[in-house]
Design a protein around this motif. Sequence first.
Motif, short mmCIF file in Angstrom:
data_model
loop_
_atom_site.label_atom_id
_atom_site.label_comp_id
_atom_site.label_asym_id
_atom_site.label_seq_id
_atom_site.Cartn_x
_atom_site.Cartn_y
_atom_site.Cartn_z
N GLN A 204 0.86 -1.17 0.00
CA GLN A 204 0.00 0.00 0.00
C GLN A 204 0.90 1.22 0.00
O GLN A 204 1.58 1.51 0.97
CB GLN A 204 -0.88 -0.04 1.26
N GLN B 289 -8.86 4.26 10.19
CA GLN B 289 -9.56 3.33 9.32
C GLN B 289 -11.07 3.52 9.45
O GLN B 289 -11.80 3.39 8.47
CB GLN B 289 -9.17 1.90 9.66
N GLN C 155 -5.93 12.72 -5.39
CA GLN C 155 -7.38 12.83 -5.52
C GLN C 155 -8.07 12.24 -4.29
O GLN C 155 -7.57 11.30 -3.68
CB GLN C 155 -7.85 12.11 -6.79
N TYR D 285 -11.79 10.57 -3.23
CA TYR D 285 -13.04 10.00 -3.70
C TYR D 285 -13.93 9.67 -2.51
O TYR D 285 -13.45 9.39 -1.42
CB TYR D 285 -12.79 8.71 -4.49
N GLN E 36 -17.19 7.00 -1.63
CA GLN E 36 -17.90 5.83 -2.13
C GLN E 36 -19.04 5.47 -1.19
O GLN E 36 -18.83 5.36 0.02
CB GLN E 36 -16.94 4.65 -2.28
N PRO F 274 -16.63 4.54 -6.58
CA PRO F 274 -16.15 5.82 -6.03
C PRO F 274 -16.46 6.99 -6.95
O PRO F 274 -16.47 6.84 -8.18
CB PRO F 274 -14.62 5.60 -5.92
N LEU G 117 -17.42 5.94 2.54
CA LEU G 117 -16.02 5.53 2.52
C LEU G 117 -15.24 6.59 1.75
O LEU G 117 -15.56 6.88 0.59
CB LEU G 117 -15.88 4.17 1.85
N LEU H 257 -11.73 7.74 0.10
CA LEU H 257 -10.52 7.15 -0.45
C LEU H 257 -9.61 8.25 -0.99
O LEU H 257 -10.08 9.13 -1.72
CB LEU H 257 -10.86 6.20 -1.59
N LEU I 156 -3.70 5.44 -10.87
CA LEU I 156 -3.96 5.84 -9.49
C LEU I 156 -3.59 4.71 -8.54
O LEU I 156 -3.87 3.54 -8.81
CB LEU I 156 -5.44 6.17 -9.30
N PHE J 194 -4.45 3.69 -4.68
CA PHE J 194 -5.44 4.05 -3.66
C PHE J 194 -4.98 3.67 -2.26
O PHE J 194 -4.31 2.66 -2.06
CB PHE J 194 -6.77 3.34 -3.94
N GLY J 195 -5.41 4.49 -1.29
CA GLY J 195 -5.31 4.09 0.09
C GLY J 195 -6.43 3.11 0.41
O GLY J 195 -7.32 2.89 -0.40
N ALA J 196 -6.36 2.52 1.61
CA ALA J 196 -7.35 1.50 2.00
C ALA J 196 -8.70 2.11 2.35
O ALA J 196 -9.70 1.40 2.42
CB ALA J 196 -6.82 0.68 3.16
#
Lengths: 113, 109
Positions: B2, B9, B33, B35, B37, B43, B86, B88, B97, B99-101
């Motif tokens: 990651q 979290q 960026q 996002y 979701q 997202p 959520l 992101l 891209l 993404f983080g978790a």
Amino acid sequence: DAEITQSPRHKITETGRQVTLACHQTWNHNNMFWYRQDLGHGLRLIHYSYGVHDTNKGEVSDGYSVSRSNTEDLPLTLESAASSQTSVYFCASSAYTQLETQYFGPGTRLLVL
Amino acid sequence: TQLLEQSPQFLSIQEGENLTVYCNSSSVFSSLQWYRQEPGEGPVLLVTVVTGGEVKKLKRLTFQFGDARKDSSLHITAAQPGDTGLYLCAGASDYKLSFGAGTTVTVRA
């Protein structure tokens, strides 16, 4: 209105079967992407394409393949489905610059038994 | 691996409270960026930040890009139940891209 669609929305299959997930976009975007989303991992890139006949491996490409025969479609194939491939799959598309938004489809929920 | 670490979290707050979500990386990105979701959907982009030190505001949401372009934060003022979702962050590099978790935010009425 332009959009990106995925089908099927839900799929149950058995271990060892070949499965193809469809992705269709009407944005006329050059770039298309496939991700899988699992709890604790966020979105991970499987394969991506920058144009017709171009395909590239992402960080989790083992067991998956894609082909790009036209601008609108990027189907994702699981050659021999495994239980570890149970996940939610998202397709996305973007225009040619890296600052452009990625537009995501609604996702396909796949269960491999 | 990651590349982007998001914290916390999970976040559960009462309506009207403020919250901050963090996104950190050891890598430099050309842009970052955020996002949002919602369950059962893909997202949707909230904002793109490009310049180190940049701050963008979207109504009650404030996004900041770190000076070194490695980290970012999302601050929500006076959160509402409609902010539940959520969140992101995603770093852009080579037209892709990472993404983080994600941070799951729940705003209780």
